[in-house]
Design an enzyme around this catalytic site. Structure first.
Site, mmCIF file in Angstrom:
data_model
loop_
_atom_site.group_PDB
_atom_site.id
_atom_site.type_symbol
_atom_site.label_atom_id
_atom_site.label_comp_id
_atom_site.label_asym_id
_atom_site.label_seq_id
_atom_site.Cartn_x
_atom_site.Cartn_y
_atom_site.Cartn_z
ATOM 1 N N HIS A 306 -5.710 5.199 -101.641
ATOM 2 C CA HIS A 306 -6.999 4.212 -102.339
ATOM 3 C C HIS A 306 -6.399 3.215 -103.149
ATOM 4 O O HIS A 306 -5.323 3.115 -103.585
ATOM 5 C CB HIS A 306 -7.796 5.049 -103.171
ATOM 6 C CG HIS A 306 -9.172 4.542 -103.432
ATOM 7 N ND1 HIS A 306 -9.312 3.485 -104.523
ATOM 8 C CD2 HIS A 306 -10.203 4.523 -103.017
ATOM 9 C CE1 HIS A 306 -10.457 3.184 -104.423
ATOM 10 N NE2 HIS A 306 -11.343 3.705 -103.848
ATOM 11 N N ASP A 364 -13.582 9.589 -99.131
ATOM 12 C CA ASP A 364 -14.207 8.987 -97.605
ATOM 13 C C ASP A 364 -13.748 9.967 -96.711
ATOM 14 O O ASP A 364 -14.524 10.138 -95.738
ATOM 15 C CB ASP A 364 -13.549 7.527 -97.387
ATOM 16 C CG ASP A 364 -13.982 6.536 -98.546
ATOM 17 O OD1 ASP A 364 -15.307 6.489 -98.736
ATOM 18 O OD2 ASP A 364 -13.371 5.718 -98.819
#
Length: 429
Positions: A306, A364
């Site tokens: 991320h 995600d």
């Protein structure tokens, strides 16, 4: 705020700039008067080292893997509360009492229907229109239907608009889904909780009764909580920038949805599923892991690592547990795509390369797998993200409007084009 200051030397001139200190997090050098004092701007592509505002809503420490909403850790909110409680917290700053929670839930439930003319509005889209394209248009169109809540100077109208969007965006999202699959719209049911109502609007059909699976409803509720707000990300900054001009709140949220549509932002879980589909079978995982480790290969593992979190994404821990609960509840065993996901997860959590690079599965990765198992097509993933993030956008917009120091956004630039030159008539060029 502290009374600290820092010195900056530029062109032989030294100026003293104030340093602001927040509740937690790094100090911030206030450069608001830098241009006036030095004639120079700062250059910060992507604003990665620039605070665009003061905010009391969400705090992130990417190095430590911390995400707080109004001081409360995200894992505690997702584990013990529900989405509307998180909505109340983001909007009002405190967790609700039982009576406040009941009142808030009631107000949201009584705003879930949209104007009946909206159904005809949907008919103007092609049947294969992407649901996010429909959402950008439909949310922006709310301003054409609800004129009584577009005056941003009226505190009461701001709150009415806020409640309307929290309540109506799920209805519009479900309508967008139903439209793309050719099924009739399903009206909201006030007897159902927020997430169960959304599932019913998405998956019920008039010809038979739809039974809400509490495991799936709770899982989706957690997904909504985990995506409710994430500080000054691209879409939130877009909402704030649009709002700084005085635009109506519906237009601002539509702008946020448009920004969220990008594959580097809200489309990341959809991209993760497409990557799993590209791998196709667990036998091909070593080949793709090798490609991911090769810095000269353009292939990238989507759903891992991320930009902000340099540690394990705190939302991913809850999402991982939720994902496995959903897969167990639905008895999903023979889906090759999910088999690839589970094996890839195992490798990423044990392979030294992934651990060293801190390429952990992120929210995600798990949310994409979970939503697919629940029956949502990949085209709906970002729409669900928008449903969840609406409250964060509204809270950030509301905070900005009520901030007496806020100004219309106007970033500066480093100009690298042609220098001054004179116009040459067409015949002499």
């Amino acid at each position: 705020m502290s009374a600290k200051s820092g010195n900056v030397s530029l062109g032989g001139k030294t100026v003293e700039l104030p340093v602001k200190t927040g509740t937690i997090g790094p100090d911030v050098l206030d450069i608001g008067k830098l241009y006036a004092q030095t004639g120079a701007f700062t250059y910060d592509p992507g604003f990665t080292s620039t605070a665009s505002c003061e905010s009391a809503i969400t705090y992130i420490d990417g190095d430590e893997g911390v995400l707080l909403h109004r001081g409360y850790p995200i894992d505690q909110l997702a584990e013990h509360g529900d989405f509307l409680e998180t909505c109340y917290l983001l909007l009002y700053g405190e967790l609700p009492t039982p009576s406040q929670k009941a009142d808030f839930d009631y107000r949201v439930q009584r705003h879930t229907m949209v104007h009946e003319q909206m159904a005809r509005f949907f008919q103007g889209f092609r049947r294969d229109a992407h649901p996010m394209a429909v959402m950008v248009a439909a949310v922006g169109a709310l301003a054409a239907f609800y004129h009584d809540s577009t005056d941003i100077t009226d505190e009461k109208q701001r709150m009415i608009a806020s409640m309307r969007m929290i309540a109506k965006v799920p209805t519009l999202a479900a309508m967008a889904y139903k439209y793309t699959i050719g099924q009739p719209f399903v009206y909201p049911k006030n007897s159902l909780d927020y997430t169960s109502n959304f599932l019913n609007m998405c998956f019920a059909v008039p010809c038979e009764e739809y039974k809400i699976n509490p495991v799936l409803s709770r899982a989706l509720d957690r997904i909504f909580i985990l995506h409710a707000d994430h500080e000054q990300n691209a879409s939130t900054s877009t909402v704030r920038l649009a709002g700084s001009s005085g635009a109506n709140p519906f237009a601002c949220i539509a702008a946020g949805i448009a920004c969220l549509w990008g594959p580097a932002h809200g489309g990341a879980n959809e991209a993760a599923l497409k990557m799993l589909a590209e791998i196709g079978h667990i036998d091909r995982i070593p080949e793709y892991v090798k490609k991911a480790k090769d810095k000269n290969d353009p292939f990238r593992l989507m759903g891992f690592g991320h930009r902000v979190y340099k540690n394990y994404d705190p939302r991913a821990k809850i999402m991982q547990k939720t994902c496995h609960e959903v897969l167990a509840e639905l008895g999903v065993k023979d889906d090759p795509l999910l088999e690839v996901a589970v094996e890839l997860e195992r490798i990423a959590l044990s392979d030294e390369y992934f651990i060293e690079k801190k390429l952990y599965p992120n929210v995600d990765f798990y949310s994409g797998i979970t939503l697919k198992a629940m029956g949502f097509p990949t085209s709906m993933f970002t729409v669900l993200f928008a449903v969840a993030r609406t409250v964060g956008w509204i809270a950030q917009w509301k905070e900005m409007i009520e901030d007496p120091t806020q100004k219309i956004g106007r970033p500066r630039q480093l100009y690298t084009g042609a220098a001054l030159r004179d116009y040459v008539p067409t015949g002499k060029r």
